[in-house]
Each structure stands twice: as C-alpha cells, then as structure tokens.
Scaffold this motif. Structure first.
Motif, PDB file in Angstrom:
ATOM      1  N   GLN A  11      -2.916  -5.582   1.096  1.00 34.87           N
ATOM      2  CA  GLN A  11      -4.435  -4.577   1.509  1.00 34.87           C
ATOM      3  C   GLN A  11      -3.562  -4.794   3.137  1.00 34.87           C
ATOM      4  OE1 GLN A  11      -6.401  -8.905   1.794  1.00 34.87           O
ATOM      5  NE2 GLN A  11      -5.827  -8.572  -0.642  1.00 34.87           N
ATOM      6  N   GLU A  45      -1.340  -2.992   4.116  1.00 36.87           N
ATOM      7  CA  GLU A  45      -0.607  -1.345   3.770  1.00 36.87           C
ATOM      8  C   GLU A  45      -2.328  -1.192   3.475  1.00 36.87           C
ATOM      9  OE1 GLU A  45       2.418   0.606   0.722  1.00 36.87           O
ATOM     10  OE2 GLU A  45       2.191  -1.323   0.448  1.00 36.87           O
ATOM     11  N   HIS A  46      -2.516  -0.356   2.054  1.00 38.29           N
ATOM     12  CA  HIS A  46      -3.891   0.511   2.109  1.00 38.29           C
ATOM     13  C   HIS A  46      -4.732   0.840   3.458  1.00 38.29           C
ATOM     14  CE1 HIS A  46      -5.768   2.211  -1.024  1.00 38.29           C
ATOM     15  NE2 HIS A  46      -6.703   1.982   0.084  1.00 38.29           N
ATOM     16  N   SER A 102      -2.931   2.902   6.202  1.00 36.86           N
ATOM     17  CA  SER A 102      -2.721   3.984   5.241  1.00 36.86           C
ATOM     18  C   SER A 102      -3.994   4.812   5.735  1.00 36.86           C
ATOM     19  CB  SER A 102      -1.463   3.776   4.541  1.00 36.86           C
ATOM     20  OG  SER A 102      -0.468   2.972   4.449  1.00 36.86           O
ATOM     21  N   THR A 103      -4.503   4.242   5.191  1.00 30.79           N
ATOM     22  CA  THR A 103      -5.859   5.425   4.779  1.00 30.79           C
ATOM     23  C   THR A 103      -7.458   4.601   5.840  1.00 30.79           C
ATOM     24  OG1 THR A 103      -6.723   3.734   3.041  1.00 30.79           O
ATOM     25  CG2 THR A 103      -4.915   5.082   2.348  1.00 30.79           C
ATOM     26  N   GLU A 110      -9.307   2.608   4.682  1.00 31.80           N
ATOM     27  CA  GLU A 110     -10.176   1.620   3.666  1.00 31.80           C
ATOM     28  C   GLU A 110     -10.125   0.536   3.707  1.00 31.80           C
ATOM     29  OE1 GLU A 110     -11.163   1.621  -1.277  1.00 31.80           O
ATOM     30  OE2 GLU A 110     -10.300   3.499  -0.283  1.00 31.80           O
TER      31      GLU A 110
END
Length: 441
Positions: free
Chosen positions: A62, A64-65, A68-69, A71
């Motif tokens: 979670q 990492e996402h 990175s984004t 979101e």
C-alpha cells in the motif's frame, strides 16, 4: 570491488558452501543467530510465513503504491503514518533495488534487496539524503528502536540501516554532494490504538563508512567460514532470547536435536520415556544426553536472576494465580520437597527448599511427543491438512501436559512471553502446582 562473474538475482544465495550474494536481512539473521542463518540459507530449510508477515507485506504494498502514484490506497495501519510520509512524487525512490553500478559489496560479495524509500529532495540544498524503512509492529512503544541503535551496526536495526546507508555511499554519481544521512524507521502499530512514529538517526557519511568497514566486513568474513560448515551443529547458536524472538525460531527443533538426526533422536527419546509413567525433568535429562540445554553457560544471564530480592521475600507470600483452583484453608502444610512450586520469570536468590530445575526440557519433550503424534516437526507450523492445524496444537499440547505433568518438585521458567509453547504448557499445568510465583516486570 565487484564480483568476477555475473550472478542471478534470484538464484540460491549459498551454493556448495560458497556465498554467492547477501542481503541486509541475511546480516540481521546471522547477527541474531548464526545457526538459524545456516538453516535458512545454507541448508535451505523452509520457513513458514506468519500472520504478522502478511500484515507487513500488505502494508508495504500500500505504501509503495501511494508514494509512487499518489493514489490513496492506504489501509488502517499505514494510514496512521500518512502525516509522516513525504509528498508522493516521481522523484522519490520507492522500493529501490540495492543492485547498482557499482553494487554494494562486503568481502567481495554483492548485496541484493530493496530499500523501502530513498528521499533525495534535500540533497542539492543541504547534502542530506533520507533513507526510510517501514516497520509494522504490534506495539510501537516497546518495539521501536532508538536513534542510537539505528546508527550502530552492532545492533540488529542498525545493521540494516547502516547497510542501506553504505549502498547510498556507493552511488556517487546518483547522489553528488552527499554529506549527511538520515536513517529512519517509520513504525505503524497493528494492535490497539492506530499509532505511527518516526525514529531518525542523523549521521555523517564518514560514520556509515566506518561502521560498514569496521563491523560489517568482519561479520561477512565470519559468514563465509560458517557457510562451509559440514553440519549445523558446527555453527554457533545464540541460545536464549534469540530462540523466542519474533514468535519463536522456526528451526528450534532441528537446532536442539541435530539437523541430520531429528527423527532418530526423537524416536529414541520417545522410546526411553515410558508412556505410562509421568515425565520428569530428571528423566528427560537422563534419557536424552544429546539434547543441549536451552540456556548454556555462555548465554547472557536473564535480568530477573540478578535482581530478585522481592522474589526471595515473596516465597512465603505467593503471588495470586491468574487461573486455577484456590488453595484450601484447612489443608495441612506439605513438606517442601513434596510440593509442586513454579517460578515464572524469576528465580529465588535465597530458598530453603530444593533447588529449582528448569522446565525447558520437559516443555521440549512434550512438544516432541505431540509433534510426533501429529506427524510434524513443529506443532506451531502444522498445515491445514494436519490434525494440529489451525491452532489445534494448543489444545493437544495442553492435554498432553495435564496427562503427564512433571513430578513434584520446584521448577522455573524464564522468558515466558517469548515462547508460545511454554505459555501453553504453563497455563495447562498451573492448577497442578501448589505455588506459582511470578516475577515483577
């Protein structure tokens, strides 16, 4: 120095006694217990995953996402630390591989692995690089490392963060002007209140370089020697706290019996101890001479042994039991040698009765009897297809202990919170003891 040949990233880390590659997690495992590392990386004994590891894996994914984004997919645990994270962006290095050009090495052995987060946003202005590792833990207050530990490669958390810092130092072109490293553990609490905390060690690059050379390089040389051992018993083991850390060492059974003789020794032990007679600590120690003590003479002395004046005074005023039958007021006093007395996380400094014996061998033998009946090596990792699976081993172990309790005498247990096996057996046996005395923490 770089290795003479290209090595596969996901191949075996140790082949025929020669270390092909390393990781900071291997350094940590070897630091905690060289023999456990030997079982894991040289003998490649399978290590079961745990529920806590699953929580950490999901939380890392979670984060990492999100970083990175941008979101927001953070779960309840990770969201508690959102205010401590940098603003997501493409300039952040998320899940950064240690592999690089040149790679991080120690003793000419390359390192592989991933760093959770590298933040270089202050590098150009202040020469500062922040390296973050996410930690999911049941209790932040009791489990978080200190800033001093993060900067010291002689500690388990410091060994990891110094390794990450050493990687950054090897990336001269990527991080020009690097003068200061901020080594951060970002903790997320998984039990009770949703909490998060940041612990940061701010150190100059010279400190990291010295720690790597003075402490990690020598450890790698020792690891090379251990990798060439013919058997696990030739590799030293850190008996004591390391055995119960992180829910208990998964290699404990093999460590105590010998990796090549586990079944034969277990059968020998079971054959020598009569199934109809109650098990005693003395009988276990007599019938299984090959079984080493869990706490050998060179193990660190547990703190309660050194500071127990209150326990000595409490022997005549026993602490109340958590569970069990209340003592009868009219019951005649029994001779001390005919009573069952258990000291939990303490040992009396002065006592006029028999000298207490460790309950360790009894616990280990009862565990082996239940494991043998269930057809597994370790009841804690019984699969769903086993009669001991899904936690049923706890009831089976408790039933076995109640059916074959130790003989009357005085016993002690140290580090109860670190051994789930011992916890189950002590709880099952507690009603059978005339006195149970617990150390004050």
């Amino acid at each position: 120095m770089t290795p003479p040949v290209d090595l596969p990233k996901h191949g075996p880390s140790v082949i025929a006694g020669v270390i092909q590659r390393l990781s900071v997690s291997q350094l940590k495992r070897h630091k905690l217990c060289p023999r456990a590392w030997f079982f894991q990386k040289v003998m490649r004994v399978p290590e079961p995953s745990t529920g806590a590891q699953q929580v950490g894996t999901e939380g890392h994914a979670q984060l990492e996402h999100f970083l990175s984004t941008g979101e927001d997919v953070l779960g309840t645990f990770a969201r508690a630390g959102a205010h401590l994270l940098p603003t997501p962006g493409a300039d952040l290095l998320v899940e950064q591989e240690l592999d690089g050009n040149p790679p991080l090495t120690a003793g000419c052995i390359p390192f592989t692995g991933f760093i959770d987060l590298v933040d270089a946003r202050r590098l150009a202005s202040d020469g500062v690089l922040r390296i973050t590792d996410h930690k999911f833990t049941s209790n932040v207050a009791s489990n978080a490392a200190s800033a001093e530990q993060l900067a010291d490669a002689d500690t388990e958390p410091g060994l990891q963060m110094v390794g990450y810092g050493a990687w950054a130092l090897s990336q001269v072109e990527r991080f020009p002007g690097l003068r200061t490293l901020e080594l951060e553990h970002l903790y997320y609490q998984t039990r009770g209140q949703r909490l998060a905390a940041s612990v940061v060690a701010t150190v100059p690059v010279e400190h990291v370089a010295h720690e790597w050379k003075a402490k990690v390089e020598p450890q790698v040389e020792v690891m090379k020697e251990h990798a060439q051992a013919a058997r696990a018993s030739d590799v030293p083991a850190n008996y004591g706290p390391a055995c119960g850390k992180y829910g208990g060492c998964p290699f404990m059974a093999k460590c105590l019996t010998g990796e090549n003789k586990t079944m034969s020794l277990r059968d020998k032990l079971l054959n020598k101890v009569s199934e109809s007679a109650p098990l005693t600590v003395a009988a276990v120690e007599r019938d299984a001479p090959e079984l080493p003590a869990v706490l050998p003479p060179d193990a660190p002395t547990p703190a309660p042994v050194q500071t127990a004046p209150e326990v000595a005074q409490a022997t005549e005023q026993p602490a109340p039991k958590r569970r069990g039958r209340p003592r009868k007021a009219a019951e005649p006093e029994q001779p001390k040698g005919e009573m069952r007395v258990l000291f939990v996380d303490c040992i009396p400094t002065v006592f006029d009765g028999p000298k207490p014996e460790p309950l360790t061998s009894y616990v280990d033998t009862m565990h082996r009897k239940v494991a043998e009946a269930g057809g597994v090596d370790d009841v804690r990792f019984a699969g769903g297809d086993s009669v001991l699976g899904f936690g049923k081993w706890r009831g089976a172990l408790a039933m076995a202990a109640r059916a074959e309790p130790p003989c009357k005498g005085h016993y002690f247990v140290l580090g109860l919170a670190q051994s789930e096996l011992t916890q189950v057996i002590v709880e099952a046996l507690e009603p059978t003891f005339d006195i149970v005395i617990r150390g004050i923490r």
